[in-house]
Design an enzyme around this catalytic site. Sequence first.
Site, PDB file in Angstrom:
ATOM      1  N   TYR A  91     -19.706 -13.946 -24.226  1.00  9.60           N
ATOM      2  CA  TYR A  91     -19.891 -13.874 -25.677  1.00  9.60           C
ATOM      3  C   TYR A  91     -20.897 -14.928 -26.164  1.00  9.60           C
ATOM      4  O   TYR A  91     -20.768 -15.451 -27.265  1.00  9.60           O
ATOM      5  CB  TYR A  91     -18.547 -13.999 -26.405  1.00  9.60           C
ATOM      6  CG  TYR A  91     -17.503 -13.048 -25.858  1.00  9.60           C
ATOM      7  CD1 TYR A  91     -17.569 -11.687 -26.136  1.00  9.60           C
ATOM      8  CD2 TYR A  91     -16.472 -13.495 -25.035  1.00  9.60           C
ATOM      9  CE1 TYR A  91     -16.641 -10.805 -25.607  1.00  9.60           C
ATOM     10  CE2 TYR A  91     -15.534 -12.613 -24.503  1.00  9.60           C
ATOM     11  CZ  TYR A  91     -15.625 -11.271 -24.792  1.00  9.60           C
ATOM     12  OH  TYR A  91     -14.702 -10.401 -24.269  1.00  9.60           O
TER      13      TYR A  91
ATOM     14  N   TYR B 295     -15.353 -19.449 -34.036  1.00  8.02           N
ATOM     15  CA  TYR B 295     -13.955 -19.605 -33.599  1.00  8.02           C
ATOM     16  C   TYR B 295     -13.535 -21.071 -33.490  1.00  8.02           C
ATOM     17  O   TYR B 295     -12.521 -21.371 -32.850  1.00  8.02           O
ATOM     18  CB  TYR B 295     -13.760 -18.964 -32.215  1.00  8.02           C
ATOM     19  CG  TYR B 295     -14.339 -17.584 -32.065  1.00  8.02           C
ATOM     20  CD1 TYR B 295     -13.767 -16.492 -32.720  1.00  8.02           C
ATOM     21  CD2 TYR B 295     -15.451 -17.357 -31.265  1.00  8.02           C
ATOM     22  CE1 TYR B 295     -14.300 -15.222 -32.571  1.00  8.02           C
ATOM     23  CE2 TYR B 295     -15.990 -16.089 -31.110  1.00  8.02           C
ATOM     24  CZ  TYR B 295     -15.409 -15.029 -31.775  1.00  8.02           C
ATOM     25  OH  TYR B 295     -15.939 -13.774 -31.629  1.00  8.02           O
TER      26      TYR B 295
ATOM     27  N   GLY C  46      -8.226 -10.646 -21.470  1.00 10.49           N
ATOM     28  CA  GLY C  46      -7.684 -11.782 -22.209  1.00 10.49           C
ATOM     29  C   GLY C  46      -7.208 -12.954 -21.390  1.00 10.49           C
ATOM     30  O   GLY C  46      -6.556 -13.853 -21.933  1.00 10.49           O
TER      31      GLY C  46
ATOM     32  N   GLU D 194      -8.815  -5.548 -17.751  1.00  9.72           N
ATOM     33  CA  GLU D 194     -10.200  -5.544 -18.263  1.00  9.72           C
ATOM     34  C   GLU D 194     -10.642  -6.968 -18.618  1.00  9.72           C
ATOM     35  O   GLU D 194     -10.865  -7.288 -19.784  1.00  9.72           O
ATOM     36  CB  GLU D 194     -10.264  -4.693 -19.543  1.00  9.72           C
ATOM     37  CG  GLU D 194      -9.759  -3.273 -19.408  1.00  9.72           C
ATOM     38  CD  GLU D 194      -9.326  -2.685 -20.744  1.00  9.72           C
ATOM     39  OE1 GLU D 194      -9.407  -3.378 -21.783  1.00  9.72           O
ATOM     40  OE2 GLU D 194      -8.885  -1.532 -20.753  1.00  9.72           O
ATOM     41  N   PRO D 195     -10.755  -7.854 -17.633  1.00 12.10           N
ATOM     42  CA  PRO D 195     -11.146  -9.223 -17.966  1.00 12.10           C
ATOM     43  C   PRO D 195     -12.639  -9.360 -18.253  1.00 12.10           C
ATOM     44  O   PRO D 195     -13.465  -8.766 -17.556  1.00 12.10           O
ATOM     45  CB  PRO D 195     -10.787 -10.001 -16.692  1.00 12.10           C
ATOM     46  CG  PRO D 195     -10.835  -8.985 -15.596  1.00 12.10           C
ATOM     47  CD  PRO D 195     -10.511  -7.642 -16.206  1.00 12.10           C
ATOM     48  N   GLY D 196     -12.960 -10.123 -19.284  1.00 15.54           N
ATOM     49  CA  GLY D 196     -14.356 -10.439 -19.593  1.00 15.54           C
ATOM     50  C   GLY D 196     -14.605 -11.913 -19.303  1.00 15.54           C
ATOM     51  O   GLY D 196     -15.252 -12.284 -18.330  1.00 15.54           O
TER      52      GLY D 196
ATOM     53  N   CYS E  65     -30.998 -22.844 -40.499  1.00 12.81           N
ATOM     54  CA  CYS E  65     -30.819 -23.342 -41.863  1.00 12.81           C
ATOM     55  C   CYS E  65     -29.437 -23.000 -42.360  1.00 12.81           C
ATOM     56  O   CYS E  65     -29.256 -22.179 -43.271  1.00 12.81           O
ATOM     57  CB  CYS E  65     -31.878 -22.757 -42.777  1.00 12.81           C
ATOM     58  SG  CYS E  65     -33.371 -23.699 -42.670  1.00 12.81           S
ATOM     59  N   GLU E  66     -28.469 -23.536 -41.707  1.00 19.15           N
ATOM     60  CA  GLU E  66     -27.063 -23.358 -42.007  1.00 19.15           C
ATOM     61  C   GLU E  66     -26.332 -24.374 -41.161  1.00 19.15           C
ATOM     62  O   GLU E  66     -26.884 -24.842 -40.165  1.00 19.15           O
ATOM     63  CB  GLU E  66     -26.625 -21.942 -41.593  1.00 19.15           C
ATOM     64  CG  GLU E  66     -25.931 -21.272 -42.717  1.00 19.15           C
ATOM     65  CD  GLU E  66     -25.428 -19.887 -42.449  1.00 19.15           C
ATOM     66  OE1 GLU E  66     -24.247 -19.765 -42.155  1.00 19.15           O
ATOM     67  OE2 GLU E  66     -26.217 -18.950 -42.580  1.00 19.15           O
TER      68      GLU E  66
ATOM     69  N   ARG F 276     -20.009 -19.126 -30.912  1.00 17.71           N
ATOM     70  CA  ARG F 276     -18.584 -19.390 -30.688  1.00 17.71           C
ATOM     71  C   ARG F 276     -18.073 -20.663 -31.381  1.00 17.71           C
ATOM     72  O   ARG F 276     -16.999 -20.646 -31.996  1.00 17.71           O
ATOM     73  CB  ARG F 276     -18.262 -19.454 -29.189  1.00 17.71           C
ATOM     74  CG  ARG F 276     -18.573 -18.167 -28.427  1.00 17.71           C
ATOM     75  CD  ARG F 276     -17.916 -18.127 -27.058  1.00 17.71           C
ATOM     76  NE  ARG F 276     -16.493 -17.891 -27.156  1.00 17.71           N
ATOM     77  CZ  ARG F 276     -15.566 -18.802 -27.034  1.00 17.71           C
ATOM     78  NH1 ARG F 276     -15.893 -20.043 -26.766  1.00 17.71           N
ATOM     79  NH2 ARG F 276     -14.303 -18.501 -27.173  1.00 17.71           N
TER      80      ARG F 276
HETATM   81  N1  LLP Z   1     -10.382  -5.268 -23.304  1.00 24.91           N
HETATM   82  C1  LLP Z   1     -10.466  -5.057 -24.624  1.00 24.91           C
HETATM   83  C2  LLP Z   1      -9.963  -3.794 -25.177  1.00 24.91           C
HETATM   84  C3  LLP Z   1     -11.015  -6.034 -25.456  1.00 24.91           C
HETATM   85  O1  LLP Z   1     -11.072  -5.839 -26.764  1.00 24.91           O
HETATM   86  C4  LLP Z   1     -11.488  -7.245 -24.898  1.00 24.91           C
HETATM   87  C5  LLP Z   1     -12.103  -8.276 -25.732  1.00 24.91           C
HETATM   88  C6  LLP Z   1     -11.412  -7.429 -23.501  1.00 24.91           C
HETATM   89  C7  LLP Z   1     -10.836  -6.409 -22.743  1.00 24.91           C
HETATM   90  C8  LLP Z   1     -11.893  -8.661 -22.805  1.00 24.91           C
HETATM   91  O2  LLP Z   1     -11.264  -9.824 -23.269  1.00 24.91           O
HETATM   92  P1  LLP Z   1     -11.526 -11.217 -22.516  1.00 24.91           P
HETATM   93  O3  LLP Z   1     -11.000 -11.072 -21.115  1.00 24.91           O
HETATM   94  O4  LLP Z   1     -12.994 -11.459 -22.503  1.00 24.91           O
HETATM   95  O5  LLP Z   1     -10.810 -12.229 -23.314  1.00 24.91           O
HETATM   96  N2  LLP Z   1     -15.992 -13.042 -28.905  1.00 24.91           N
HETATM   97  C9  LLP Z   1     -14.688 -13.640 -28.688  1.00 24.91           C
HETATM   98  C10 LLP Z   1     -13.799 -12.799 -27.805  1.00 24.91           C
HETATM   99  C11 LLP Z   1     -13.638 -11.387 -28.330  1.00 24.91           C
HETATM  100  C12 LLP Z   1     -12.882 -10.511 -27.395  1.00 24.91           C
HETATM  101  C13 LLP Z   1     -12.971  -9.091 -27.838  1.00 24.91           C
HETATM  102  N3  LLP Z   1     -12.256  -8.189 -26.992  1.00 24.91           N
HETATM  103  C14 LLP Z   1     -14.876 -15.044 -28.113  1.00 24.91           C
HETATM  104  O6  LLP Z   1     -16.020 -15.441 -27.874  1.00 24.91           O
HETATM  105  O7  LLP Z   1     -13.896 -15.765 -27.926  1.00 24.91           O
END
Ligand code: LLP
Length: 397
Positions: free
Chosen positions: A356, A302, A218, A259-261, A328-329, A298
């Site tokens: 994402y 969002y 996050g 757990e960064p994404g 078509c939306e 996105r």
């Molecule tokens: N750990 C868990 C348990 C999670 O559910 C998530 C994301 C992450 C780590 C990684 O979060 P991050 O670091 O990427 O913020 N599709 C949405 C974001 C959904 C996140 C879902 N869970 C977007 O594009 O903003």
Amino acid sequence: MPTNQLSAIAATYGTPVYVYDANKIKTQYEKLVNGFSVLDTRIFYASKALTNLHVIKYINSLGCNIDCSSINEVKLALHAGVKPENVLYTSNGISFAEIEEAVEAGVHINIDSLSNLEKFGKKYGHSYPVGIRLRPNIMAGGNLKISTGHNKSKFGIPVEQIAELEQIVKDNNIFIRTLHIHTGSEIKDAEVFVKGIEVLFDLIPHFPELEVIDLGGGFKVPYMEHEKETNIAELAQKLKQAFADHPLANGKELQVWFEPGKFLVSECGYLLAEVNVLKQNADVIIAGINTGLNHLIRPMMYDAYHYISNLSNPNGEEKKHMITGYICETDTFASDRMLPEIKEGDILCIHNAGAYGFEMSSNYNSRYRPAEVLVKDGEAILIRRRESFEDLLKNIV
Ligand code: LLP
């Protein structure tokens, strides 16, 4: 990444195409490693953000572990050559069968419901150390859809159910190694993580075998020009202080997992698209491009802002544009956006599209999913072919 390199990729591989800059991923990973060096930390890349096997392999080659949100992501990580002890499966709402598969694979698991925890205890007792995902009842995150820790959220075991939780652990002699929380995505404020760990401090004495606190992902990335990313060094200092303020009941040093994404792969990614048609509407030029919500959802899902540049005319006169997709939306990428004048055939670049982006793409309107290209050591490599008509038919019986 330099504009001419992006333009060359569009010319070679066609559009729409996702491009990922390996250098940027490395820079972000190093920020985490250096920032968290004051704490005993392990980083697990939340691969749900971008699961291309080559990206997982590259991130793992930097020394980063992999976090998964489905058994198939676990299988992808293992297929990419990641060792099971470096794979984490943080589940949510899944069947017990998937947990059994994860145990067979030998990966770390965070369980997010009392019912699965009980089944787990009955089957494995003390033999398989496990984590529990808790719901800390904290509201945080860029918007409600990506906020997961509040008191109406489906995620995790509500902290107020600690008595039932403890009973299940005791009755089945479960080895609780990890307490996990994930409050949401796009959290800039370090205090939110501190608040989260404070909730966990109250629970630590209930789990004497605890070794790990997992604070989820996050971290914020800047989508708009004035925005700033989460300051990792500041966050690490605050967490270190929080630990110092709470000498642990069992006297054990706990490891902290993240757990960064987005932080790792958002800014590395660009979606390149070509302008199909222009329409003049009152005081705005509508530019229709050869991609849409089927490739990057996105902005529509969002209301996310993505910076857009015009690779074909970077120094043109600024004009007001609306950038729309070909679905078509209503799939508007930007409204009333001042951009160097756009012409049909121009190549536009949508920034911050690594996380994402492709991952949430679909075949809506029977469009193909785009190609993906990874730029590493100055070389552009095709890491996923664009789909073809056969792909639309392959599962039809
Ligand atoms: N750990 C868990 C348990 C999670 O559910 C998530 C994301 C992450 C780590 C990684 O979060 P991050 O670091 O990427 O913020 N599709 C949405 C974001 C959904 C996140 C879902 N869970 C977007 O594009 O903003």
